[in-house]
Design a protein around this motif. Sequence first.
Motif, PDB file in Angstrom:
ATOM      1  N   ASN A  63       1.484  -7.370   0.886  1.00  0.00           N
ATOM      2  CA  ASN A  63       2.241  -8.477   1.460  1.00  0.00           C
ATOM      3  C   ASN A  63       3.417  -8.009   2.311  1.00  0.00           C
ATOM      4  O   ASN A  63       4.283  -8.801   2.659  1.00  0.00           O
ATOM      5  CB  ASN A  63       2.724  -9.413   0.360  1.00  0.00           C
ATOM      6  N   GLU A  64       3.445  -6.738   2.660  1.00  0.00           N
ATOM      7  CA  GLU A  64       4.494  -6.184   3.515  1.00  0.00           C
ATOM      8  C   GLU A  64       3.893  -5.786   4.855  1.00  0.00           C
ATOM      9  O   GLU A  64       2.670  -5.720   5.000  1.00  0.00           O
ATOM     10  CB  GLU A  64       5.126  -4.963   2.843  1.00  0.00           C
ATOM     11  N   LYS A  69       0.188  -6.422   6.186  1.00  0.00           N
ATOM     12  CA  LYS A  69       0.202  -7.623   7.019  1.00  0.00           C
ATOM     13  C   LYS A  69       0.508  -7.284   8.478  1.00  0.00           C
ATOM     14  O   LYS A  69       1.351  -6.450   8.781  1.00  0.00           O
ATOM     15  CB  LYS A  69       1.265  -8.612   6.525  1.00  0.00           C
ATOM     16  N   ALA A  70      -0.175  -8.004   9.361  1.00  0.00           N
ATOM     17  CA  ALA A  70       0.117  -7.907  10.790  1.00  0.00           C
ATOM     18  C   ALA A  70       1.270  -8.841  11.143  1.00  0.00           C
ATOM     19  O   ALA A  70       2.085  -8.536  12.018  1.00  0.00           O
ATOM     20  CB  ALA A  70      -1.114  -8.273  11.605  1.00  0.00           C
ATOM     21  N   SER A  94      -0.918 -13.113   8.107  1.00  0.00           N
ATOM     22  CA  SER A  94      -2.183 -12.561   8.616  1.00  0.00           C
ATOM     23  C   SER A  94      -2.281 -11.072   8.284  1.00  0.00           C
ATOM     24  O   SER A  94      -1.309 -10.322   8.420  1.00  0.00           O
ATOM     25  CB  SER A  94      -2.316 -12.788  10.118  1.00  0.00           C
ATOM     26  N   ASP A  95      -3.450 -10.682   7.835  1.00  0.00           N
ATOM     27  CA  ASP A  95      -3.684  -9.296   7.444  1.00  0.00           C
ATOM     28  C   ASP A  95      -3.858  -8.386   8.661  1.00  0.00           C
ATOM     29  O   ASP A  95      -4.350  -8.812   9.705  1.00  0.00           O
ATOM     30  CB  ASP A  95      -4.947  -9.193   6.585  1.00  0.00           C
ATOM     31  N   MET A  96      -3.472  -7.157   8.494  1.00  0.00           N
ATOM     32  CA  MET A  96      -3.703  -6.140   9.508  1.00  0.00           C
ATOM     33  C   MET A  96      -5.204  -5.841   9.525  1.00  0.00           C
ATOM     34  O   MET A  96      -5.856  -5.859   8.482  1.00  0.00           O
ATOM     35  CB  MET A  96      -2.921  -4.872   9.133  1.00  0.00           C
TER      36      MET A  96
END
Length: 85
Positions: free
Chosen positions: A17-18, A39-40, A46-48
Motif C-alpha cells: 500500500n506504499e 502502488k502507482a 492503483s497498483d504498479m
Amino acid sequence: MEARIDSIILTGFSNKNEPGGVFMVAKGEKTLYRKAFGKANLELNSDMTPEQVFQIGSMTKQFAAVAILMLEQQGKLSVNDPVSK
C-alpha cells in the motif's frame, strides 16, 4: 533466481500500500526478471504494473552522477572535464 530477487526487493517494498517500483533484470537481450511492487498512485489506489510509464527526466541524474564519479576514480575523466569529453 526469482525468489532470491523478490526477497531482495521486498526488503524495501514489502508494503503493498506504499509507493512502488518496477524492476527488471536482463542479460543481453533476454529478460530474466520483470516485476512490479506497490502502488502507482496512492490517491487512486492503483497498483504498479510492469508496463508502468515513468517520467524519467529527473531520475537519471543520480545514475549519471555515479557513473561520472566512477569514471573519475578510474582516471578516465575528471569532474572538471567538458561535457563533450
